[in-house]
Design an enzyme around this catalytic site. Structure first.
Site, PDB file in Angstrom:
ATOM      1  N   CYS A  68      -5.008  -6.994  13.964  1.00 14.43           N
ATOM      2  CA  CYS A  68      -3.581  -6.808  13.652  1.00 14.43           C
ATOM      3  C   CYS A  68      -2.783  -8.108  13.538  1.00 14.43           C
ATOM      4  O   CYS A  68      -2.258  -8.427  12.469  1.00 14.43           O
ATOM      5  CB  CYS A  68      -2.953  -5.909  14.725  1.00 14.43           C
TER       6      CYS A  68
HETATM    7  N1  LIG Z   1      -7.469  -1.853  15.977  1.00 16.76           N
HETATM    8  C1  LIG Z   1      -6.209  -1.728  16.348  1.00 16.76           C
HETATM    9  O1  LIG Z   1      -5.843  -2.072  17.448  1.00 16.76           O
HETATM   10  C2  LIG Z   1      -5.170  -1.138  15.433  1.00 16.76           C
HETATM   11  C3  LIG Z   1      -3.949  -0.736  15.985  1.00 16.76           C
HETATM   12  C4  LIG Z   1      -2.983  -0.189  15.161  1.00 16.76           C
HETATM   13  C5  LIG Z   1      -3.240  -0.090  13.785  1.00 16.76           C
HETATM   14  N2  LIG Z   1      -4.435  -0.517  13.270  1.00 16.76           N
HETATM   15  C6  LIG Z   1      -4.651  -0.362  11.835  1.00 16.76           C
HETATM   16  O2  LIG Z   1      -5.465   0.780  11.607  1.00 16.76           O
HETATM   17  C7  LIG Z   1      -6.322   0.570  10.486  1.00 16.76           C
HETATM   18  C8  LIG Z   1      -7.765   0.758  10.888  1.00 16.76           C
HETATM   19  O3  LIG Z   1      -8.100  -0.240  11.854  1.00 16.76           O
HETATM   20  P1  LIG Z   1      -9.360  -0.107  12.802  1.00 16.76           P
HETATM   21  O4  LIG Z   1      -9.198  -1.159  13.817  1.00 16.76           O
HETATM   22  O5  LIG Z   1      -9.538   1.296  13.216  1.00 16.76           O
HETATM   23  O6  LIG Z   1     -10.535  -0.500  11.769  1.00 16.76           O
HETATM   24  P2  LIG Z   1     -12.114  -0.340  12.031  1.00 16.76           P
HETATM   25  O7  LIG Z   1     -12.753  -1.381  11.189  1.00 16.76           O
HETATM   26  O8  LIG Z   1     -12.396  -0.280  13.494  1.00 16.76           O
HETATM   27  O9  LIG Z   1     -12.456   1.109  11.453  1.00 16.76           O
HETATM   28  C9  LIG Z   1     -12.306   1.427  10.100  1.00 16.76           C
HETATM   29  C10 LIG Z   1     -13.406   2.397   9.723  1.00 16.76           C
HETATM   30  O10 LIG Z   1     -13.161   2.819   8.386  1.00 16.76           O
HETATM   31  C11 LIG Z   1     -14.410   2.924   7.712  1.00 16.76           C
HETATM   32  N3  LIG Z   1     -14.132   2.849   6.266  1.00 16.76           N
HETATM   33  C12 LIG Z   1     -13.794   1.760   5.521  1.00 16.76           C
HETATM   34  N4  LIG Z   1     -13.569   2.132   4.255  1.00 16.76           N
HETATM   35  C13 LIG Z   1     -13.768   3.474   4.188  1.00 16.76           C
HETATM   36  C14 LIG Z   1     -13.674   4.421   3.141  1.00 16.76           C
HETATM   37  N5  LIG Z   1     -13.271   4.057   1.909  1.00 16.76           N
HETATM   38  N6  LIG Z   1     -13.976   5.706   3.416  1.00 16.76           N
HETATM   39  C15 LIG Z   1     -14.341   6.080   4.663  1.00 16.76           C
HETATM   40  N7  LIG Z   1     -14.445   5.223   5.705  1.00 16.76           N
HETATM   41  C16 LIG Z   1     -14.140   3.933   5.457  1.00 16.76           C
HETATM   42  C17 LIG Z   1     -15.218   1.778   8.259  1.00 16.76           C
HETATM   43  O11 LIG Z   1     -16.620   1.989   8.077  1.00 16.76           O
HETATM   44  C18 LIG Z   1     -14.806   1.782   9.744  1.00 16.76           C
HETATM   45  O12 LIG Z   1     -15.666   2.557  10.541  1.00 16.76           O
HETATM   46  C19 LIG Z   1      -5.994  -0.820   9.983  1.00 16.76           C
HETATM   47  O13 LIG Z   1      -5.035  -0.736   8.988  1.00 16.76           O
HETATM   48  C20 LIG Z   1      -5.404  -1.502  11.198  1.00 16.76           C
HETATM   49  O14 LIG Z   1      -4.524  -2.550  10.867  1.00 16.76           O
HETATM   50  C21 LIG Z   1      -5.401  -1.014  14.069  1.00 16.76           C
END
Ligand SMILES: NC(=O)c1ccc[n+]([C@@H]2O[C@H](COP(=O)([O-])OP(=O)(O)OC[C@H]3O[C@@H](n4cnc5c(N)ncnc54)[C@H](O)[C@@H]3O)[C@@H](O)[C@H]2O)c1
Length: 441
Positions: A272
């Site tokens: 983030c």
């Molecule tokens: N990690 C955090 O603390 C956090 C907190 C708030 C918001 N976010 C936001 O949430 C979103 C996701 O972050 P995250 O940390 O969960 O990411 P992550 O990488 O942990 O998980 C994302 C998942 O999506 C899958 N993926 C990617 N493209 C795909 C597609 N086209 N179809 C299906 N699956 C797909 C990946 O294989 C992965 O398992 C981001 O925008 C991030 O900025 C993250």
């Protein structure tokens, strides 16, 4: 505008799909399952799906037991080709939103998820984007991708943005009490999405548009990035002034209003803080507006790992040694304490920076068995003894699981970037603290 037909009125009767099962999507899928809803979790990474199906949770906040209970309850898993997205009433999108090397938004995963949903889209569905992104994504490119189906948002299907505010590794942030924000393209869609989120959260706040919800999320992360930069800069000033930045911050934090405590460190990491502000800066440029706070905070925070390398060189110099040829132990490579998430960790630049100046590096992190530095070299975590016995130890992340008393008891020379030595017995000129100078004056 005529509002779309809502297929299901009772929130708990709705079938949910979650696209993207990472730090954000997996807890969401499990929360809905635990609230009694049927959930299909979809992930493009076949290994991720297999790992979850085998009951192994890849993230710290979800135990294997909780995952197993969800799988035995209403949670099913699928890769995109096998997904039944047309059967879902509501589809959440929780895919990554990375930046390119030149720090421009990369909407590739969001648009790929949009294309996947488009092929299954049917009237009456609610699509909720949850990935952090710039204002205008949901009502702009994401909507356009979905509307290639021939269906129209606001008429045939509902479209909303509801940012995630979880703070991985911090159970309090995962509690039902942390408010959720939601804004959709119509008032009815906002109310529908909010009613659904109330199944898993006690406090859902409805906003006037997806754009407002997108910007609110970015404001939260820019706020943190800017305040971390502020104290990082103060740390550099305190080093020159011979003051202890940690003492100064603790003193300021005794003020019960108008101040919020942020602490300096080796840089920013995770998915983030080093990433999201650039979504705002990029979008601002489309309005001929330069977001100087974002650029300045980025400059300061991204320069911190280089400063840590300089501190290690300074510390070794004190022992009559050079960084070139020295063996340096790095303690903690996760981007923050007590998690296994090492994405964008400043440790990557600290290690590559020291190796680039001729040092040999070993690291220990009980949560991160292998780690790639910024130069692309992969390392394996070594026993704590090996790291503590190096010419210098640099503490990048102080996990609870590491015996820091043992570290300070045995290490000859420590560069402490996170004030982990503050409450410990240390010898004069044993520890060089970021923002504070040598132990013992
Ligand atoms: N990690 C955090 O603390 C956090 C907190 C708030 C918001 N976010 C936001 O949430 C979103 C996701 O972050 P995250 O940390 O969960 O990411 P992550 O990488 O942990 O998980 C994302 C998942 O999506 C899958 N993926 C990617 N493209 C795909 C597609 N086209 N179809 C299906 N699956 C797909 C990946 O294989 C992965 O398992 C981001 O925008 C991030 O900025 C993250």
């Amino acid at each position: 505008m005529e509002e779309p037909r809502t297929a299901v009125t009772n929130a708990t009767d709705q079938r949910i799909a979650v696209v993207g099962l990472g730090y954000v999507g997996l807890p969401l899928a499990i929360a809905f399952t635990e609230a009694g809803l049927r959930v299909e979790g979809v992930d493009a990474n076949a290994r991720r799906v297999a790992e979850l199906a085998a009951g192994r949770s890849p993230i710290d906040d979800i135990t294997n037991d909780r995952l197993a209970a969800a799988l035995a309850g209403g949670l099913s898993l699928a890769e995109p080709v096998d997904a039944h997205l047309a059967d879902a009433d509501v589809i959440f999108v929780c895919v990554p939103t990375p930046i390119t090397r030149s720090k421009d938004p990369d909407l590739g995963p969001v648009l790929a998820a949009g294309a996947l949903i488009r092929d299954h889209l049917r009237g009456g569905q609610l699509i909720v984007l949850q990935s952090t992104t710039f204002p205008g994504t949901t009502s702009g490119p994401f909507r356009e991708e979905l509307e290639r189906s021939g269906l129209v948002a606001g008429r045939d299907f509902d479209l909303a943005f509801a940012p995630e505010r979880v703070n991985p590794g911090d159970p309090a942030s995962a509690s039902k009490g942390v408010p959720r924000l939601v804004g959709a393209t119509t008032g009815a869609a906002t109310r529908r999405a909010a009613a659904l989120l109330r199944c898993i959260n006690d406090n859902v706040i409805e906003l006037s548009s997806p754009d407002a919800a997108e910007l609110a999320k970015l404001l939260e992360n820019v706020f943190r990035n800017v305040n971390i930069a502020l104290v990082n800069q103060l740390a550099l000033l305190c080093e020159r002034m011979g003051l202890d930045v940690w003492e100064v911050i603790d003193a300021a934090a005794t003020k019960p209003f108008g101040f919020m405590r942020f602490t300096p460190g080796p840089g920013v990491g995770g998915h983030c803080i080093p990433v999201d502000p650039y979504y705002l800066a990029w979008r601002a440029r489309e309005f001929d507006f330069v977001d100087r706070f974002v650029e300045l905070a980025g400059d300061i925070n991204f320069a911190m790992p280089r400063h840590v390398v300089d501190l290690v060189a300074e510390a070794l110099n004190e022992r009559g040694k050079a960084l070139r040829g020295a063996r340096v132990g790095v303690l903690g490579v996760a981007f923050k304490p007590n998690v296994r998430d090492a994405r964008n960790s400043p440790a990557a630049d600290v290690i590559a920076g020291m190796v680039g100046r001729g040092a040999t590096v070993v690291y220990h992190d009980p949560h991160v068995p292998t780690f790639r530095d910024a130069a692309g070299t992969t390392y394996e975590s070594q026993p704590l003894d090996e790291v503590v016995g190096a010419d210098a130890v640099v503490v990048v992340t102080a996990h609870r699981a590491v015996d820091m008393d043992a570290v300070y008891g045995r290490a000859d020379l420590v560069v402490d970037t996170v004030n982990s030595s503050a409450t410990r017995d240390v010898r004069p000129r044993q520890v060089l603290r970021l923002g504070a100078g040598w132990s013992g004056g």
